[in-house]
Design an enzyme around this catalytic site. Structure first.
Site, PDB file in Angstrom:
ATOM      1  CD1 TRP A 146      -2.675   1.759   0.562  1.00 18.09           C
ATOM      2  CD2 TRP A 146      -1.282   2.453   2.189  1.00 18.09           C
ATOM      3  NE1 TRP A 146      -3.003   3.049   0.893  1.00 18.09           N
ATOM      4  CE2 TRP A 146      -2.185   3.500   1.883  1.00 18.09           C
ATOM      5  CE3 TRP A 146      -0.322   2.653   3.162  1.00 18.09           C
ATOM      6  CZ2 TRP A 146      -2.131   4.743   2.533  1.00 18.09           C
ATOM      7  CZ3 TRP A 146      -0.268   3.878   3.821  1.00 18.09           C
ATOM      8  CH2 TRP A 146      -1.179   4.904   3.518  1.00 18.09           C
ATOM      9  CD  GLU A 176      -4.583  -1.774   1.989  1.00 21.93           C
ATOM     10  OE1 GLU A 176      -3.441  -2.185   2.329  1.00 21.93           O
ATOM     11  OE2 GLU A 176      -5.425  -1.360   2.799  1.00 21.93           O
ATOM     12  CE  LYS A 208      -6.589   5.560   3.460  1.00 24.91           C
ATOM     13  NZ  LYS A 208      -5.648   5.549   4.580  1.00 24.91           N
ATOM     14  CG  ASP A 239      -8.572  -1.376   4.397  1.00 31.50           C
ATOM     15  OD1 ASP A 239      -9.651  -1.099   4.938  1.00 31.50           O
ATOM     16  OD2 ASP A 239      -7.477  -1.309   4.987  1.00 31.50           O
ATOM     17  CG  HIS A 260      -8.843   1.699   2.125  1.00 28.25           C
ATOM     18  ND1 HIS A 260      -7.570   1.324   1.787  1.00 28.25           N
ATOM     19  CD2 HIS A 260      -8.769   2.085   3.430  1.00 28.25           C
ATOM     20  CE1 HIS A 260      -6.763   1.448   2.830  1.00 28.25           C
ATOM     21  NE2 HIS A 260      -7.478   1.898   3.835  1.00 28.25           N
ATOM     22  CG  HIS A 280      -5.980  -4.919   4.804  1.00 29.76           C
ATOM     23  ND1 HIS A 280      -5.067  -3.907   4.670  1.00 29.76           N
ATOM     24  CD2 HIS A 280      -5.261  -6.076   4.791  1.00 29.76           C
ATOM     25  CE1 HIS A 280      -3.854  -4.412   4.557  1.00 29.76           C
ATOM     26  NE2 HIS A 280      -3.946  -5.722   4.620  1.00 29.76           N
ATOM     27  CG  ASP A 331      -9.750   7.061  10.922  1.00 25.68           C
ATOM     28  OD1 ASP A 331      -8.999   6.711   9.997  1.00 25.68           O
ATOM     29  OD2 ASP A 331      -9.414   7.036  12.112  1.00 25.68           O
ATOM     30  CG  ASP A 363      -7.246   2.636   9.431  1.00 24.61           C
ATOM     31  OD1 ASP A 363      -7.225   1.611   8.733  1.00 24.61           O
ATOM     32  OD2 ASP A 363      -6.844   3.741   9.049  1.00 24.61           O
ATOM     33  CG  ASP A 401      -5.305  -2.107   8.067  1.00 27.63           C
ATOM     34  OD1 ASP A 401      -4.778  -1.609   9.076  1.00 27.63           O
ATOM     35  OD2 ASP A 401      -5.158  -1.624   6.927  1.00 27.63           O
TER      36      ASP A 401
HETATM   37  C1  RNT Z   1      -3.628   2.278   4.963  1.00 26.78           C
HETATM   38  C2  RNT Z   1      -3.804   0.861   4.568  1.00 26.78           C
HETATM   39  C3  RNT Z   1      -2.684  -0.051   4.994  1.00 26.78           C
HETATM   40  C4  RNT Z   1      -2.208   0.232   6.375  1.00 26.78           C
HETATM   41  C5  RNT Z   1      -1.156  -0.717   6.869  1.00 26.78           C
HETATM   42  C6  RNT Z   1      -0.511  -0.236   8.108  1.00 26.78           C
HETATM   43  O1  RNT Z   1      -4.716   3.029   4.705  1.00 26.78           O
HETATM   44  O2  RNT Z   1      -5.016   0.380   5.057  1.00 26.78           O
HETATM   45  O3  RNT Z   1      -3.088  -1.373   4.852  1.00 26.78           O
HETATM   46  O4  RNT Z   1      -3.240   0.275   7.293  1.00 26.78           O
HETATM   47  O5  RNT Z   1      -0.260  -0.962   5.871  1.00 26.78           O
HETATM   48 ZN    ZN Z   2      -5.389  -1.747   4.835  1.00 27.40          ZN
END
Ligand code: RNT
Ligand code: ZN
Length: 406
Positions: A189, A230, A232, A263, A266, A290, A298, A300, A330
């Site tokens: 990523w 990955e 985003k 993810d 994302h 993820h 956000d 995460d 993640d």
């Molecule tokens: C970041 C991505 C990535 C990170 C990790 C730490 O937006 O989700 O996967 O969270 O690499």
């Molecule tokens: Zn991620």
């Protein structure tokens, strides 16, 4: 763990009720037992890593908030925390590392200098507790990422630096896979993007494509490592433009035979991530995930049992794709107990898979095929009232980890 009569009795009744729908709870638990999730190292220390002299998370579209006590301060702290986590979740799980968590001792090792030797002690630890490893390049929190671009930078020196890093990370991944006897997934990523309007959109994407092509030109034994990429939607400081968008990586992954990593945090907040599964499996054989939870801006937050998560796990099961998805977690929340964050997020993921495994999918599918829309919707609503928690508690008891409230 000693057998609990209440849990046992509740399970026997639940088993009977699911059996009436043609669902075999024993089979579901066996499938659940085999789901090995890749637990990320970075919730232990708020994504800081252990580079010398002062590892810290800065910029690059990734940010942890909170200052709850107990942050891991060294590699031994991480290992101790993870060993604790593994005792609180059923099943056997993997460990997902970032390059910045190498065992660098007291020396400063820049990203373009990492070696397999920096990960030997991690291999020893993984072997000693019987877990398998995954790996990630660390393309953020570095002076050479400060202008917002890494592999897609217009500056050839910066691109070279990051290509060298990712190349070395791939080599280390193959080493980890070889040593532990289990294919290591290496995820890339990059935070590349811009805060405000960008006109060089095509150029940066061409550069990212070319950098990745160069890096991936070195082939490794597929039994030792596999690459995932990955995307985003946006990040802090990359609100207007992200080079590695979903479309970019979807096209890249399909044209280059690389695993696409989805993810969950994302995408647009109203986008159904679960629906990407049957779309992608029309064209690809394997996916990386993820599991995370997007909340407003956000992406995460700690994973919880919500509709988004349930749709993803149900679509995996409905597509009969359990053996074709690799699930990593993640999230990083520095405002609550960090071991607790893993326990909540991992268990929520497992419960969500269990609910999907307990779905009488064929019965629902038949209603749909026969045009019986009311019957289908009613059964899906009824499934929400079924005693999946009794199966979960029993599963935890069997696996000798704490069950929930009972
Ligand atoms: C970041 C991505 C990535 C990170 C990790 C730490 O937006 O989700 O996967 O969270 O690499
Ligand atoms: Zn991620």
């Amino acid at each position: 763990m000693k057998a609990d009569k209440t849990i046992n009795d509740a399970y026997q009744l639940a088993r009977e009720r699911y059996a009436r729908l043609g669902v075999d709870t024993e089979k579901a638990m066996e499938a659940l037992r085999q789901i090995s999730l890749s637990l990320h190292c970075w919730q232990t220390d708020d994504v800081a890593g252990f580079e010398k002299p002062d590892a810290s998370l800065s910029g690059g579209g990734i940010q942890a908030t909170g200052n709850y006590p107990g942050k891991a301060k060294c590699i031994d702290d991480v290992r101790a925390d993870m060993e604790k986590v593994y005792t609180l979740i059923p099943g056997k799980h993997r460990f997902n590392m970032h390059a910045s968590y190498g065992d660098f001792g007291d020396t400063f090792v820049d990203r373009n200098e990492i070696e397999t030797s920096h990960f030997t002690s991690w291999v020893d630890w993984a072997k000693s507790i019987g877990i398998k490893l995954d790996f990630n390049s660390t393309c953020y929190s570095h002076p050479k990422a400060d202008d917002g671009y890494t592999l897609s930078s217009l500056d050839p020196d910066i691109r070279e630096f990051w290509k060298e890093h990712v190349s070395r990370a791939r080599k280390i991944s193959a080493y980890l896979g070889r040593e532990t006897g289990s294919r290591c997934i290496h995820n890339v990523w990059v935070p590349d993007g811009a805060k405000d309007l960008t006109v060089n959109r095509l150029r940066h994407r061409e550069l990212l494509r070319d950098s990745l092509d160069e890096v991936f030109d070195t082939a490794y034994d597929p039994n030792e490592m596999a690459d995932s990429i990955e995307s985003k939607l946006f990040g802090i400081g990359s609100e207007a433009y992200v080079v590695g968008s979903h479309e970019f990586y979807m096209a890249y992954g399909i044209s280059r035979d690389k695993m696409i990593c989805i993810d969950m945090g994302h995408f647009h907040p109203t986008e159904q991530v679960g629906d990407k599964i049957p779309s992608l499996f029309t064209f690809v054989d394997e996916l990386m995930f993820h599991f995370s939870r997007g909340l407003r801006w956000d992406s995460d937050h700690v994973v919880i049992l919500n509709d988004d998560l349930e749709l993803v796990t149900h679509e995996i099961i409905r597509a009969n794709a359990l053996s074709k998805v690799n699930v990593g977690l993640d999230f990083f929340d520095a405002s609550i107990n960090r071991v607790g964050a893993y326990v909540i997020g991992t268990r929520a993921t497992q419960i969500s898979f269990l609910k999907a495994l307990l779905e009488p999918t064929e019965m629902i599918r038949n209603y749909e095929n026969e045009g019986k829309g009311y019957e289908k919707l009613a059964l899906m609503e009824e499934m929400k009232l079924m005693p999946y928690a009794d199966v979960w508690n029993y599963f935890c008891m069997q696996q000798e980890v704490p069950s929930g409230i009972n």
